[in-house]
Write a protein that holds these residues in place. Structure first.
Motif, mmCIF file in Angstrom:
data_model
loop_
_atom_site.group_PDB
_atom_site.id
_atom_site.type_symbol
_atom_site.label_atom_id
_atom_site.label_comp_id
_atom_site.label_asym_id
_atom_site.label_seq_id
_atom_site.Cartn_x
_atom_site.Cartn_y
_atom_site.Cartn_z
ATOM 1 N N GLU A 1 -27.236 -69.376 -44.866
ATOM 2 C CA GLU A 1 -26.547 -69.522 -46.150
ATOM 3 C C GLU A 1 -25.380 -70.496 -46.048
ATOM 4 O O GLU A 1 -25.143 -71.306 -46.952
ATOM 5 C CB GLU A 1 -26.061 -68.151 -46.629
ATOM 6 N N SER A 2 -24.647 -70.440 -44.935
ATOM 7 C CA SER A 2 -23.519 -71.345 -44.736
ATOM 8 C C SER A 2 -23.989 -72.793 -44.640
ATOM 9 O O SER A 2 -23.382 -73.704 -45.224
ATOM 10 C CB SER A 2 -22.766 -70.948 -43.460
ATOM 11 N N ALA B 1 -25.197 -74.055 -48.066
ATOM 12 C CA ALA B 1 -24.051 -74.322 -48.942
ATOM 13 C C ALA B 1 -23.391 -75.645 -48.578
ATOM 14 O O ALA B 1 -23.002 -76.425 -49.461
ATOM 15 C CB ALA B 1 -23.044 -73.177 -48.842
ATOM 16 N N SER B 2 -23.284 -75.914 -47.280
ATOM 17 C CA SER B 2 -22.688 -77.173 -46.828
ATOM 18 C C SER B 2 -23.520 -78.365 -47.279
ATOM 19 O O SER B 2 -22.983 -79.381 -47.737
ATOM 20 C CB SER B 2 -22.561 -77.168 -45.299
ATOM 21 N N GLU C 1 -25.631 -78.482 -49.893
ATOM 22 C CA GLU C 1 -25.579 -78.617 -51.350
ATOM 23 C C GLU C 1 -24.235 -79.155 -51.822
ATOM 24 O O GLU C 1 -24.164 -79.969 -52.744
ATOM 25 C CB GLU C 1 -25.866 -77.262 -52.012
ATOM 26 N N ASN C 2 -23.161 -78.741 -51.173
ATOM 27 C CA ASN C 2 -21.829 -79.174 -51.602
ATOM 28 C C ASN C 2 -21.515 -80.611 -51.209
ATOM 29 O O ASN C 2 -20.756 -81.296 -51.898
ATOM 30 C CB ASN C 2 -20.759 -78.252 -51.011
#
Length: 235
Positions: free
Chosen positions: A225-226, A229-230, A232-233
């Motif tokens: 998940e981390s 998220a990295s 996508e951001n």
């Protein structure tokens, strides 16, 4: 063998006269005997970064340190075997001039599980077997660093998992510094001792030292998940 990229940029001139920046002021360190996976979406600059590390391309600006005198093996997305040469001869071709090339080729083919196919021709091999030959060829002259550009991307799930396990064991047994490029998060977690997330020509984040064998399912999920998220951001 270690490597370090300092303020590396790579620009390409496009047909319409514009400039495309594939890598943007990228600084990144590859520790000795680590298994670093560079993870990111297609088109984020992963392959360009790997080619610069391999010496196949020069950076537009910046420098790559730490490779002086060290040998580097490269495995590409496609096996790139010579179709007119047998499996053994494809491996021996990187050992030209070595009087022990037959013995060394035989040894590394045994390590990748192809000892019974030394006389086979490339058109007689499955995709997984052909990629094993490519890996054997890269390992034959005993490199200190192994660079791999999505070597298992075209293979089915079961063959890919089998080869990932074999690769992990070979890298550990030989004490290699390894760098693998992929867009597969699960492959990255399975193989890596550290994961560098890449997006838009930059390194977005680098994990701390990880050991997938000792991680719980919950820890794997949190790491996944981390990473997502990295991507996508920043991608």
């Amino acid at each position: 063998m270690r490597a370090e990229l300092k303020s590396v940029c790579k620009c390409y001139s496009m047909a319409d006269g514009t400039t495309m920046k594939a890598l943007k002021d990228l600084s990144f360190r590859i520790p000795e005997r680590s298994f670093t996976v560079i993870l990111g979406k297609s088109g984020c600059g992963k392959t360009t970064l790997l080619r610069i590390m391999a010496g196949l391309e020069r950076p537009s600006t910046g420098e790559v340190l730490g490779r002086d005198g060290g040998s580097i093996g490269v495995v590409f997305q496609e096996p790139r075997l010579m179709p007119w040469l047998s499996v053994r001869k494809n491996v021996e071709m990187v050992l030209e001039g070595d009087l022990d090339r037959a013995k060394k080729a035989g040894r590394v083919l045994t390590q990748v599980g192809l000892s019974r196919f030394e006389k086979a021709m490339p058109n007689q091999l499955s995709g997984g077997m052909a990629q094993r030959v490519a890996l054997a060829r890269a390992l034959a002259y005993e490199p200190e660093m192994l660079l791999m550009d999505e070597p298992f991307g075209a293979l089915d799930y079961f063959t890919r998992r089998e080869l990932q396990g074999e690769l992990s064991s070979l890298v550990k047994a030989r004490g290699l510094t390894a760098v693998l490029v992929t867009h597969d998060v699960d492959e990255a977690i399975f193989l890596a001792s550290r994961i560098a997330v890449m997006g838009n020509g930059r390194i977005l984040s680098v994990t701390e030292e990880i050991d997938s064998e000792s991680m719980s399912f919950e820890e794997r999920d949190r790491l996944r998940e981390s990473i997502l998220a990295s991507i996508e951001n920043g991608g």
